[in-house]
Motif scaffolding. Structure first.
Motif, PDB file in Angstrom:
ATOM      1  N   ILE A  89      -8.465  -2.160  10.364  1.00  0.00           N
ATOM      2  CA  ILE A  89      -9.270  -2.904   9.249  1.00  0.00           C
ATOM      3  C   ILE A  89     -10.420  -3.495  10.052  1.00  0.00           C
ATOM      4  N   VAL A 133      -2.208 -11.573  -1.011  1.00  0.00           N
ATOM      5  CA  VAL A 133      -2.522 -10.321  -0.218  1.00  0.00           C
ATOM      6  C   VAL A 133      -2.694  -9.220  -1.439  1.00  0.00           C
ATOM      7  N   VAL A 156      -6.491  -7.004  -2.326  1.00  0.00           N
ATOM      8  CA  VAL A 156      -6.870  -5.846  -1.745  1.00  0.00           C
ATOM      9  C   VAL A 156      -7.118  -4.833  -2.909  1.00  0.00           C
ATOM     10  N   ASN A 157      -6.326  -5.217  -4.239  1.00  0.00           N
ATOM     11  CA  ASN A 157      -6.787  -4.541  -5.453  1.00  0.00           C
ATOM     12  C   ASN A 157      -8.235  -4.658  -5.718  1.00  0.00           C
ATOM     13  N   LYS A 191     -10.749  -5.140  -3.536  1.00  0.00           N
ATOM     14  CA  LYS A 191     -11.438  -4.521  -2.442  1.00  0.00           C
ATOM     15  C   LYS A 191     -11.731  -5.489  -1.423  1.00  0.00           C
ATOM     16  N   LYS A 229     -10.599  -8.471   1.826  1.00  0.00           N
ATOM     17  CA  LYS A 229      -9.466  -8.154   2.989  1.00  0.00           C
ATOM     18  C   LYS A 229      -8.495  -9.404   2.669  1.00  0.00           C
ATOM     19  N   THR A 278       3.821  -2.512  -1.966  1.00  0.00           N
ATOM     20  CA  THR A 278       2.781  -2.546  -0.621  1.00  0.00           C
ATOM     21  C   THR A 278       2.550  -1.177  -0.133  1.00  0.00           C
ATOM     22  N   LYS A 313      -1.126  -0.068   0.842  1.00  0.00           N
ATOM     23  CA  LYS A 313      -2.104  -1.268   0.605  1.00  0.00           C
ATOM     24  C   LYS A 313      -2.626  -1.518   2.169  1.00  0.00           C
ATOM     25  N   ALA A 314      -3.886  -1.540   2.426  1.00  0.00           N
ATOM     26  CA  ALA A 314      -4.530  -1.898   3.386  1.00  0.00           C
ATOM     27  C   ALA A 314      -4.776  -3.416   3.662  1.00  0.00           C
ATOM     28  N   TYR A 315      -3.634  -3.851   4.589  1.00  0.00           N
ATOM     29  CA  TYR A 315      -3.654  -5.493   5.034  1.00  0.00           C
ATOM     30  C   TYR A 315      -3.052  -5.381   6.140  1.00  0.00           C
TER      31      TYR A 315
END
Length: 234
Positions: A3, A186, A190-191, A193, A195, A215, A218-220
């Motif tokens: 990320i 979180v 993320v939803n 867009k 961070k 999760t 999902k990018a975190y």
């Protein structure tokens, strides 16, 4: 998944269990509540019924110590079939008052992290709960001056964050949220867009827990201490 945080201009921080200790006091209060009502039910049953009462009251009372105390009072009345003694009710109210008067215990490295990051980024506090109680804790924390903006939200869902970012004219792609709750700090970001970085606390309220399915994909990023932010962002 790598990320990139190079375009981040604003960082949002959760408060309870991200900057200072909070949930631990609720767990202690639940134990004390169980002891007070031990003549009527088992500790496990009392805990379950209190949680059900909290969830039932969320829409009406919201979050925080005052809402929790009202739920304890209602649960005590119902579980005792309205036979609970006035002294016990007084003791329950005192649990809430004690919680509200707790000192603010900052988590490790919090002030150093905020002090360092505030030199490069705009910092905002985005927390939920009782307004008066959160203001009290923030004042006691000594952290107020590090934040460009402070917002106490009634909920932490996508719609709440979207309104906050719009009102502050923050582009989601330039925003990073940091908090201990996957559900509240979180996944909604993320939803949108934005961070998000997850900093788990050692205990999490059941209502804030999420499933692996929620999760998945999902990018975190997850870190174990707030101080790790300095390595990621500087």
């Amino acid at each position: 998944m790598e990320i990139n945080y190079d375009n981040i201009k604003v960082i949002g921080f959760d408060a309870d269990d991200t900057l200072w200790v909070n949930e631990t006091y609720f767990r202690d209060a639940e134990t004390e509540f169980g002891q007070l009502l031990s003549d009527y039910e088992t500790p496990n049953k009392l805990e379950q019924e209190l949680f059900k009462k909290e969830i039932e009251n969320l829409e009406l009372y919201g979050y925080g110590v005052k809402a929790f105390t009202l739920s304890m009072v209602e649960a005590a009345l119902e579980l005792s079939n309205y036979n609970v003694k006035p002294k016990t009710m007084e003791a329950i109210l005192n649990i809430g008052k004690t919680m509200l008067n707790k000192p603010v215990e900052l988590l490790d490295g919090v002030e150093d992290v905020l002090k360092t990051l505030s030199k490069k980024y705009k910092l905002i506090l985005a927390t939920k709960g009782d307004l008066l109680d959160q203001e009290r804790k923030l004042e006691k924390s000594g952290l107020t001056n590090y934040f460009h903006h402070i917002e106490v939200l009634s909920e932490k869902k996508e719609v709440n964050y979207s309104k906050l970012l719009n009102s502050l004219e923050i582009n989601p792609s330039e925003f990073l949220m940091v908090g201990n709750s996957l559900k509240s700090d979180v996944l909604p970001l993320v939803n949108l867009k934005a961070k998000a970085i997850h900093v788990p606390f050692h205990t999490t309220w059941v209502h804030e827990q999420v499933t692996e399915e929620e999760t998945n994909g999902k990018a975190y990023k997850t870190i174990h201490s707030l101080t790790e932010l300095l390595n990621i962002l500087n």
